[in-house]
Scaffold this motif. Structure first.
Motif, PDB file in Angstrom:
ATOM      1  N   GLY A   1      31.522  44.757  34.981  1.00  0.00           N
ATOM      2  CA  GLY A   1      31.876  44.443  36.353  1.00  0.00           C
ATOM      3  C   GLY A   1      31.570  45.582  37.303  1.00  0.00           C
ATOM      4  O   GLY A   1      31.756  46.762  36.967  1.00  0.00           O
TER       5      GLY A   1
ATOM      6  N   TRP B   1      42.375  44.743  42.420  1.00  0.00           N
ATOM      7  CA  TRP B   1      41.577  44.299  43.561  1.00  0.00           C
ATOM      8  C   TRP B   1      41.706  45.286  44.709  1.00  0.00           C
ATOM      9  O   TRP B   1      42.794  45.736  45.033  1.00  0.00           O
ATOM     10  CB  TRP B   1      42.034  42.914  44.030  1.00  0.00           C
TER      11      TRP B   1
ATOM     12  N   TYR C   1      32.815  41.833  44.361  1.00  0.00           N
ATOM     13  CA  TYR C   1      32.830  42.057  42.914  1.00  0.00           C
ATOM     14  C   TYR C   1      31.797  41.165  42.230  1.00  0.00           C
ATOM     15  O   TYR C   1      31.643  39.989  42.570  1.00  0.00           O
ATOM     16  CB  TYR C   1      34.216  41.744  42.337  1.00  0.00           C
ATOM     17  N   ASP C   2      31.115  41.750  41.247  1.00  0.00           N
ATOM     18  CA  ASP C   2      30.194  41.009  40.381  1.00  0.00           C
ATOM     19  C   ASP C   2      30.635  41.222  38.934  1.00  0.00           C
ATOM     20  O   ASP C   2      30.901  42.357  38.517  1.00  0.00           O
ATOM     21  CB  ASP C   2      28.752  41.500  40.546  1.00  0.00           C
ATOM     22  N   PHE C   3      30.691  40.110  38.178  1.00  0.00           N
ATOM     23  CA  PHE C   3      31.111  40.181  36.783  1.00  0.00           C
ATOM     24  C   PHE C   3      30.079  39.501  35.885  1.00  0.00           C
ATOM     25  O   PHE C   3      29.455  38.505  36.264  1.00  0.00           O
ATOM     26  CB  PHE C   3      32.463  39.483  36.585  1.00  0.00           C
TER      27      PHE C   3
ATOM     28  N   ILE D   1      29.326  35.854  37.275  1.00  0.00           N
ATOM     29  CA  ILE D   1      29.978  35.477  38.532  1.00  0.00           C
ATOM     30  C   ILE D   1      29.608  36.513  39.579  1.00  0.00           C
ATOM     31  O   ILE D   1      29.887  37.705  39.410  1.00  0.00           O
ATOM     32  CB  ILE D   1      31.508  35.408  38.377  1.00  0.00           C
TER      33      ILE D   1
ATOM     34  N   ILE E   1      32.489  37.698  44.333  1.00  0.00           N
ATOM     35  CA  ILE E   1      33.898  37.478  44.650  1.00  0.00           C
ATOM     36  C   ILE E   1      34.308  38.536  45.678  1.00  0.00           C
ATOM     37  O   ILE E   1      34.129  39.728  45.445  1.00  0.00           O
ATOM     38  CB  ILE E   1      34.789  37.597  43.401  1.00  0.00           C
TER      39      ILE E   1
ATOM     40  N   PRO F   1      41.606  38.309  46.551  1.00  0.00           N
ATOM     41  CA  PRO F   1      40.254  37.794  46.298  1.00  0.00           C
ATOM     42  C   PRO F   1      40.158  36.312  46.621  1.00  0.00           C
ATOM     43  O   PRO F   1      41.167  35.598  46.694  1.00  0.00           O
ATOM     44  CB  PRO F   1      40.072  38.035  44.799  1.00  0.00           C
TER      45      PRO F   1
ATOM     46  N   THR G   1      39.313  34.012  44.771  1.00  0.00           N
ATOM     47  CA  THR G   1      39.445  33.150  43.599  1.00  0.00           C
ATOM     48  C   THR G   1      40.506  32.087  43.829  1.00  0.00           C
ATOM     49  O   THR G   1      40.610  31.131  43.058  1.00  0.00           O
ATOM     50  CB  THR G   1      39.833  33.976  42.354  1.00  0.00           C
TER      51      THR G   1
ATOM     52  N   VAL H   1      39.820  35.623  37.117  1.00  0.00           N
ATOM     53  CA  VAL H   1      38.371  35.406  37.121  1.00  0.00           C
ATOM     54  C   VAL H   1      38.040  34.449  35.980  1.00  0.00           C
ATOM     55  O   VAL H   1      38.372  34.703  34.829  1.00  0.00           O
ATOM     56  CB  VAL H   1      37.609  36.732  36.939  1.00  0.00           C
ATOM     57  N   SER H   2      37.416  33.329  36.307  1.00  0.00           N
ATOM     58  CA  SER H   2      37.180  32.268  35.328  1.00  0.00           C
ATOM     59  C   SER H   2      35.705  32.213  34.960  1.00  0.00           C
ATOM     60  O   SER H   2      34.853  31.928  35.802  1.00  0.00           O
ATOM     61  CB  SER H   2      37.635  30.914  35.902  1.00  0.00           C
ATOM     62  N   PHE H   3      35.409  32.489  33.697  1.00  0.00           N
ATOM     63  CA  PHE H   3      34.029  32.462  33.210  1.00  0.00           C
ATOM     64  C   PHE H   3      33.696  31.109  32.591  1.00  0.00           C
ATOM     65  O   PHE H   3      34.480  30.562  31.815  1.00  0.00           O
ATOM     66  CB  PHE H   3      33.808  33.544  32.155  1.00  0.00           C
TER      67      PHE H   3
END
Length: 283
Positions: free
Chosen positions: A2, A40, A46-48, A93, A96, A104, A106, A116-118
């Motif tokens: 991340g 946060w 944010y990039d995951f 993702i 965000i 966030p 989300t 955070v949902s993958f």
């Protein structure tokens, strides 16, 4: 993996900062956990990225099942060894964002910020074999297919992540490697019944002809049939399941020799001569 971009000073100014670096996320007592705790930060992006079923024993020596290489903190390529037969899953993702309070986008449920949902996608192709016994039902021929293998599947490959993601094959299984084994079928009864290989294998996506070997056993006392087949060019795509099928019958199964008959007749009935009498049969 991340990254956070925005209101974060890494010591050299406000830049993109890598906050998750190959950190494990795992499920324990039905709760997803991560030993690395991050928070946060207001007005950031944010990039995951997440990769599942990774067993990298020593990436520095390339002794691996999967090796993930990163650029600027996020994965840039995945190197995979098919000998491991581990599935590889990938999720990403991007973007965000948080508002000035650090909340966030989300969303919030019951007053709690949503995690955070993958959603993972399969990075490999899955293959199985199915054989059909096309001997007539009344023949009683029972077939079992054993030692099913692809002997020239891709052994290692690299998936490049980016604007044009793609797999590149680095090496193939050789004869000494034994190839990928799909096991055996159960006994298959005659009359159009089918049986599938006991194993399914994951393959590196590619376009190629495959060398396939297997042995056909039967219950009629003859010898086994050992087959080596080279297919036409086949394209395997990531996330797809492929069932390789074959029909087995008297034209391609050796050693099953049925008893057949040829009937010959004598000449036409001869006409009874006038002096040829049988009798009397009763007086």
């Amino acid at each position: 993996y991340g990254n956070v971009t925005g209101n974060v000073d890494d010591g050299s100014g406000f830049n993109t900062v890598n906050i998750y670096k190959q950190d494990k996320v795992y499920k324990e007592d039905d709760v997803w956990k991560c030993n690395t705790i991050q928070y946060w930060i207001p007005e950031c992006t944010y990039d995951f990225v997440a990769i599942s079923d990774v067993v990298a024993t020593d990436p520095t020596t390339e002794d691996f099942n999967v090796v993930v290489k990163t650029t600027d903190g996020l994965p840039s390529s995945i190197k995979y060894d098919a000998s491991s037969q581990k599935d590889v899953l990938y999720a990403s993702i991007k973007g965000i964002t948080t508002d000035e309070t650090g909340t966030p986008d989300t969303g919030v449920t019951d007053g709690q910020i949503n995690p955070v949902s993958f959603t993972f996608a399969h990075m490999l192709s899955k293959v199985q074999f199915t054989f059909t016994n096309d001997f007539p039902e009344n023949s009683g021929v029972e077939l079992t297919v054993t030692d099913i293998k692809i002997t020239n599947a891709a052994k290692t490959g690299t998936y490049t992540i980016g604007s044009t993601p793609k797999w590149e094959v680095n090496s193939w299984f050789l004869t000494a490697d034994g190839g990928l084994s799909f096991g055996n079928t159960d006994a298959i009864a005659a009359g159009g019944n089918s049986g599938s290989s006991s194993g399914m294998c994951v393959l590196i996506p590619c376009t190629q002809s495959f060398d396939i070997t297997f042995t056909i056993k039967h219950n009629k006392g003859g010898s086994d049939t050992h087959k080596t087949i080279t297919t036409g060019e086949i394209t395997l795509e990531k996330g797809h399941f492929y069932n390789f099928t074959a029909n087995l019958n008297s034209s391609n199964v050796e050693g099953v020799v049925p008893v057949t008959f040829t009937i010959s007749t004598s000449d036409a009935w001869e006409t009874e001569q006038e002096d040829e009498h049988v009798g009397p049969i009763y007086q």
